[in-house]
Write a protein that holds these residues in place. Structure first.
Motif, PDB file in Angstrom:
ATOM      1  N   MET A 220     -15.268  27.647 -20.128  1.00 33.14           N
ATOM      2  CA  MET A 220     -16.720  27.648 -19.982  1.00 33.14           C
ATOM      3  C   MET A 220     -17.202  28.432 -18.762  1.00 33.14           C
ATOM      4  O   MET A 220     -18.333  28.906 -18.733  1.00 33.14           O
ATOM      5  CB  MET A 220     -17.239  26.207 -19.881  1.00 33.14           C
ATOM      6  N   PHE A 221     -16.345  28.547 -17.729  1.00 30.59           N
ATOM      7  CA  PHE A 221     -16.795  29.073 -16.451  1.00 30.59           C
ATOM      8  C   PHE A 221     -15.915  30.220 -15.975  1.00 30.59           C
ATOM      9  O   PHE A 221     -14.702  30.213 -16.164  1.00 30.59           O
ATOM     10  CB  PHE A 221     -16.791  27.961 -15.392  1.00 30.59           C
TER      11      PHE A 221
ATOM     12  N   LEU B  23     -27.320  29.827 -13.020  1.00 35.18           N
ATOM     13  CA  LEU B  23     -27.928  28.658 -13.630  1.00 35.18           C
ATOM     14  C   LEU B  23     -26.850  27.662 -14.046  1.00 35.18           C
ATOM     15  O   LEU B  23     -25.715  28.041 -14.329  1.00 35.18           O
ATOM     16  CB  LEU B  23     -28.736  29.044 -14.875  1.00 35.18           C
ATOM     17  N   GLU B  24     -27.238  26.418 -14.109  1.00 36.29           N
ATOM     18  CA  GLU B  24     -26.365  25.400 -14.695  1.00 36.29           C
ATOM     19  C   GLU B  24     -26.273  25.584 -16.201  1.00 36.29           C
ATOM     20  O   GLU B  24     -25.236  25.358 -16.801  1.00 36.29           O
ATOM     21  CB  GLU B  24     -26.901  24.008 -14.308  1.00 36.29           C
ATOM     22  N   ARG B  25     -27.380  26.012 -16.813  1.00 33.10           N
ATOM     23  CA  ARG B  25     -27.414  26.299 -18.254  1.00 33.10           C
ATOM     24  C   ARG B  25     -28.667  27.094 -18.546  1.00 33.10           C
ATOM     25  O   ARG B  25     -29.638  27.055 -17.771  1.00 33.10           O
ATOM     26  CB  ARG B  25     -27.413  25.008 -19.083  1.00 33.10           C
TER      27      ARG B  25
ATOM     28  N   ILE C  75     -12.505  26.516 -12.397  1.00 33.96           N
ATOM     29  CA  ILE C  75     -12.470  25.260 -13.148  1.00 33.96           C
ATOM     30  C   ILE C  75     -11.723  25.506 -14.458  1.00 33.96           C
ATOM     31  O   ILE C  75     -12.079  26.396 -15.227  1.00 33.96           O
ATOM     32  CB  ILE C  75     -13.880  24.744 -13.482  1.00 33.96           C
ATOM     33  N   ASP C  76     -10.707  24.708 -14.718  1.00 36.53           N
ATOM     34  CA  ASP C  76      -9.961  24.821 -15.965  1.00 36.53           C
ATOM     35  C   ASP C  76     -10.614  23.908 -16.996  1.00 36.53           C
ATOM     36  O   ASP C  76     -10.253  22.748 -17.149  1.00 36.53           O
ATOM     37  CB  ASP C  76      -8.502  24.417 -15.742  1.00 36.53           C
TER      38      ASP C  76
ATOM     39  N   ARG D  74     -20.317  30.705 -18.118  1.00 31.15           N
ATOM     40  CA  ARG D  74     -19.915  32.098 -18.252  1.00 31.15           C
ATOM     41  C   ARG D  74     -20.984  32.932 -18.951  1.00 31.15           C
ATOM     42  O   ARG D  74     -21.158  34.122 -18.662  1.00 31.15           O
ATOM     43  CB  ARG D  74     -18.593  32.171 -19.028  1.00 31.15           C
ATOM     44  N   GLN D  75     -21.742  32.315 -19.880  1.00 36.06           N
ATOM     45  CA  GLN D  75     -22.766  33.064 -20.591  1.00 36.06           C
ATOM     46  C   GLN D  75     -23.947  33.433 -19.692  1.00 36.06           C
ATOM     47  O   GLN D  75     -24.753  34.287 -20.054  1.00 36.06           O
ATOM     48  CB  GLN D  75     -23.255  32.280 -21.803  1.00 36.06           C
TER      49      GLN D  75
END
Length: 424
Positions: free
Chosen positions: A130-131, A67-69, A125-126, A111-112
């Motif tokens: 988050m990822f 998912l994107e979120r 992605i730095d 990441r969640q």
């Protein structure tokens, strides 16, 4: 030259009632089974009755694993068909267009949700942790994902949506395939631009086969990624020509990625504008170049606020449709603007900041800028929730308070969803 109120007939025969398009904004209003909800129906009914001729939904995901979120709607064998029909009925209640935006996050999967997302390559992605680091897609993964886009498009048609939009911008999966920075493959899906565009073009073909010739297909494409060595404007011009040959009905031009925030108006991450018109319409000058190579109806999203700038952009002949997003979160009814009785839509970005100077949205530190833009985005999420729950938007809520509250809400939602998924 057309006015904002004039209709537009697309190649497939669909008619846009006017020249305003609500660009996609992620809503986060799905239930824990990733299904549409009454809140989405309420939200889109307000936007439909507010006068915007074409509404594009927030991205509907094609794979429940990624998912994107938390709160994304997903169509992946998880049911919820009746809720999709309710959403479509509410979102077309003013005889307007309602298009489902179809998407896969690729490496931009939080990441969640997943610590090991799928992407073209293992290039991460730095961005403040988050990822997770992505896993390169196999040939089977690629073919299955293209098929997922087609299945979601078919579901949108059955539910009553009047079109679909394939998201190929802003650093999501298809945008990753297009970028030589994110796509380091050496097979038929990477290397040359022709190979990097293969995923997008095969997806468009599969979607067209799934929905037939009379439903609108739009593609959202970056004018450029604004990253050295990334997807360039010259690349965009060529891909646009291929999309024209593929028979899409409307091309929406935007730009940037999570790492390069041109999509949010970050002036440090986009070419400086030369006129007030270009300052308000971030990507207008790129549209002028695209217009020279294709007759596809064009929409531009990014920065439009005033009636004068919108009409001037139409008068220039560089585009056919004006895309707007964030102003509709605090003002869903734009009929006064359409009639020329309102000079400009709200522009809260000028006030939304976590701090000043180095701590503000114009910081020299890219991560601080990202944090400011992220907090502003979460502020708009709260306005969307207010609209969806029948309230008037609370535009006086403090930015830091909203950010912390929203982050906590998303963590709880992600935790509950993960527990439910593990039981299935």
């Amino acid at each position: 030259m057309p006015s904002l109120n004039d209709p537009l007939t697309l190649p497939c025969g669909a008619v846009l009632p006017n020249r305003l398009l609500k660009s996609a904004m992620t809503e986060g209003l799905a239930n824990l089974n990733d299904q549409a909800t009454p809140r989405l129906s309420n939200l889109y009914k307000r936007w439909a009755e507010g006068g915007t001729g074409t509404l594009v939904t927030g991205n509907v995901m094609v794979d429940r694993r990624f998912l994107e979120r938390p709160g994304n709607v997903v169509i992946d064998g998880n049911g919820g068909e009746a809720a999709l029909q309710d959403w479509a009925k509410a979102g077309t209640s003013a005889n307007n267009q309602l298009w489902m935006q179809i998407n896969h996050p690729g490496r931009q999967c939080q990441r969640q949700v997943s610590t090991r997302p799928l992407a073209p390559s293992d290039v991460g992605i730095d961005l403040i942790g988050m990822f997770g680091r992505p896993q390169p897609m196999t040939e089977i993964d690629i073919k299955q994902t293209i098929n997922r886009y087609a299945k979601v498009a078919a579901s949108a048609k059955v539910a009553g949506f009047t079109g679909v939009q394939i998201h190929a911008a802003h650093g999501y999966l298809i945008s990753q395939f297009l970028s030589p920075l994110a796509n380091t493959r050496s097979d038929q899906w990477g290397g040359s631009l022709e190979n990097r565009a293969r995923f997008l073009l095969e997806t468009v073909a599969a979607v067209r086969e799934a929905i037939g010739p009379h439903l609108a297909i739009s593609v959202k494409l970056n004018s450029a990624d604004f990253s050295k060595g990334g997807f360039s404007h010259e690349d965009s011009l060529q891909v646009t020509q291929w999309l024209s040959e593929a028979g899409i009905d409307l091309l929406e031009i935007s730009g940037g990625t999570y790492e390069k925030l041109a999509l949010m108006g970050d002036e440090t991450d986009k070419a400086s504008a030369e006129s007030s018109q270009h300052r308000e319409a971030y990507f207008l000058k790129y549209a002028e170049g695209i217009r020279k190579v294709t007759n596809i109806p064009l929409a531009i999203t990014g920065g439009f606020r005033s009636h004068a700038a919108m009409q001037a952009a139409l008068d220039s002949g560089a585009l056919d449709v004006i895309g707007i997003g964030r102003p509709l979160c605090s003002q869903p009814d734009i009929r006064a603007l359409l009639e020329g009785q309102q000079a400009s839509l709200p522009n809260w970005e000028k006030e939304l900041r976590l701090g000043t100077g180095w701590f503000g949205p114009k910081s020299s530190n890219q991560k601080i800028r990202t944090l400011n833009f992220g907090a502003a985005t979460q502020w708009y999420y709260r306005q969307i929730i207010d609209l969806a729950e029948g309230r008037e938007p609370n535009t006086h809520t403090g930015l830091l308070r909203v950010m912390l509250k929203h982050m906590a809400l998303e963590r709880r939602m992600a935790t509950k969803r993960a527990k439910l998924q593990n039981k299935m």
